[in-house]
Every structure is written in C-alpha cells, then in structure tokens.
Design an enzyme around this catalytic site. Structure first.
Site, short mmCIF file in Angstrom:
data_model
loop_
_atom_site.label_atom_id
_atom_site.label_comp_id
_atom_site.label_asym_id
_atom_site.label_seq_id
_atom_site.Cartn_x
_atom_site.Cartn_y
_atom_site.Cartn_z
N LYS A 153 0.83 -1.21 0.00
CA LYS A 153 0.00 0.00 0.00
C LYS A 153 0.86 1.25 0.00
O LYS A 153 0.63 2.18 -0.78
CB LYS A 153 -0.93 0.01 1.22
N ASP A 202 -6.78 1.26 1.13
CA ASP A 202 -6.83 1.41 2.59
C ASP A 202 -8.24 1.05 3.06
O ASP A 202 -9.06 0.56 2.28
CB ASP A 202 -6.42 2.82 3.01
#
Length: 214
Positions: free
Chosen positions: A124, A142
């Site tokens: 991420k 997220d």
C-alpha cells in the site's frame, strides 16, 4: 458485499467524481519523494492530519535520507511521538534512510519491488508513492477504499488484494490515475464507516449499498 457494477455505471460514477474534483490530491504533506515515503510510512494506523502535524516540524530539518540519519533515532522519535506505534516507525524510518543512503545514493527508487524491500514499506505504501510522486496508476487500498469498493459495487472483494485487482480490472483506464484519491476522499468524508452520508452522496442513485441513510 455488493454485486459488481457494470462498466457503464462505473464510468458514470468516475465521470461524476471527475466533474466534482478534476485533480484530487492526497492529504499527506511532503516536499519530495523521500518525505512522501516517510509520511506514508508514518500514516499506518494513524490519521493524515496527525502525521501532518508532526511532520511540519520534522521535514524542514530532515527532508533527505542523509539529514534523517543525522537527526538520529532519538531526534526522530521526539518529533513523531504523537503518532501511533511511533517507536517502531522511528526504527523503520532510520533503517530505510540508511538503505536509501548506502544503496540508492539517497534517491527513492521508482520500482514497487525496490520500495517494498525497504523496512516498514508494504504494498500500500509503495503504491501511494508510485501514484502520488511518479503518477503511476497504482491503487493503494486502505480501509476507506475497501469499504467504498464493497459497499458501492465499484470494486468488491474479500481482501485488500482482491479489491486492488478489481479496481485495476473494472475502472476505465482514463480514470485509473486518480481513482485511488477519489475513492479515498469519498470514503473519508461521505461514505464513512458508521453513518454514511448517503443524502449528500453524488453517486447515491448508482451505488449498490442497501442500507442507505436518508
């Protein structure tokens, strides 16, 4: 989990997002690729606002790996102690700064594999840096994006990886660059976790979420 929306509906959703905000921006403050990398690493299990508050005093004195190393772990810890998990994050930032200094000449690499090899940098974080700094259409999933993708039907999936793949597969190519920011901002301010603001949602009529609020 909502059913997967069709191509034309997804295109209409992102057409509306684009009309409302043509150039969405990430909210983490930074001045270069290194400070962006550090800010994103610090933001894990923390708010962007909380990270920004800490880095406004940090980055003016430590905006390169070399300056971060000169500041030292104790100095860094003092700056970021208001951020969750600050001790481990300080250790990771010092380690990645040393690696960048010794192995990359102080330059942040623009390869996902190289970024993910750095301490405290997961997929991420790597995707955020690739997207925000090098404008690569990488999708950093997220909690906000995961929630929105599944509620709306834009990118349903049982795991973060499934949602990331669904975004890449289902969102039209001309919206891929900013897709991550549109979804994160929508999830953060409109499609919130407990009481989504469906009454103020610009895609209410297209969303598959069954429990819409008034």
């Amino acid at each position: 989990m909502a059913r997967q929306l069709d191509y034309h509906t997804i295109r209409e959703i992102f057409t509306r997002f684009h009309a409302a905000e043509p150039e969405p921006k990430g909210e983490l403050e930074h001045v270069n690729a290194f400070t962006l990398l550090v800010a994103v690493a610090l933001s894990a299990q923390a708010t962007d606002a909380g990270v920004n508050k800490a880095t406004r005093r940090l980055f003016p004195i430590a905006d390169t790996p070399e300056k971060m190393l000169a500041l030292g772990e104790e100095g860094l810890t003092e700056h970021i102690k208001t951020i969750g998990l600050f001790r481990q994050k300080a250790k990771n930032v010092m380690k990645l700064s040393r690696i960048l200094h010794e192995e990359y000449g102080g330059v942040v690499p623009n390869s996902r594999a190289a970024l993910q090899s750095l301490p405290g940098v997961g997929r991420k974080t790597a995707n955020v840096v690739l997207n925000m700094w090098w404008h690569y259409p990488a999708q950093a999933v997220d909690t906000h994006i995961f929630r929105f993708g599944n509620r709306s039907g834009v990118a349903p999936g049982k795991t973060v990886d499934h949602v990331e793949r669904a975004i890449e597969d289902n969102i039209p190519a001309d919206f891929q660059l900013h897709a991550h920011h549109w979804m994160i901002l929508h999830g953060r301010y409109t499609c919130v976790a407990r009481k989504p603001k469906c009454g103020a949602c610009l895609i209410r009529d297209l969303c598959q979420f069954e429990d819409k609020t008034p």
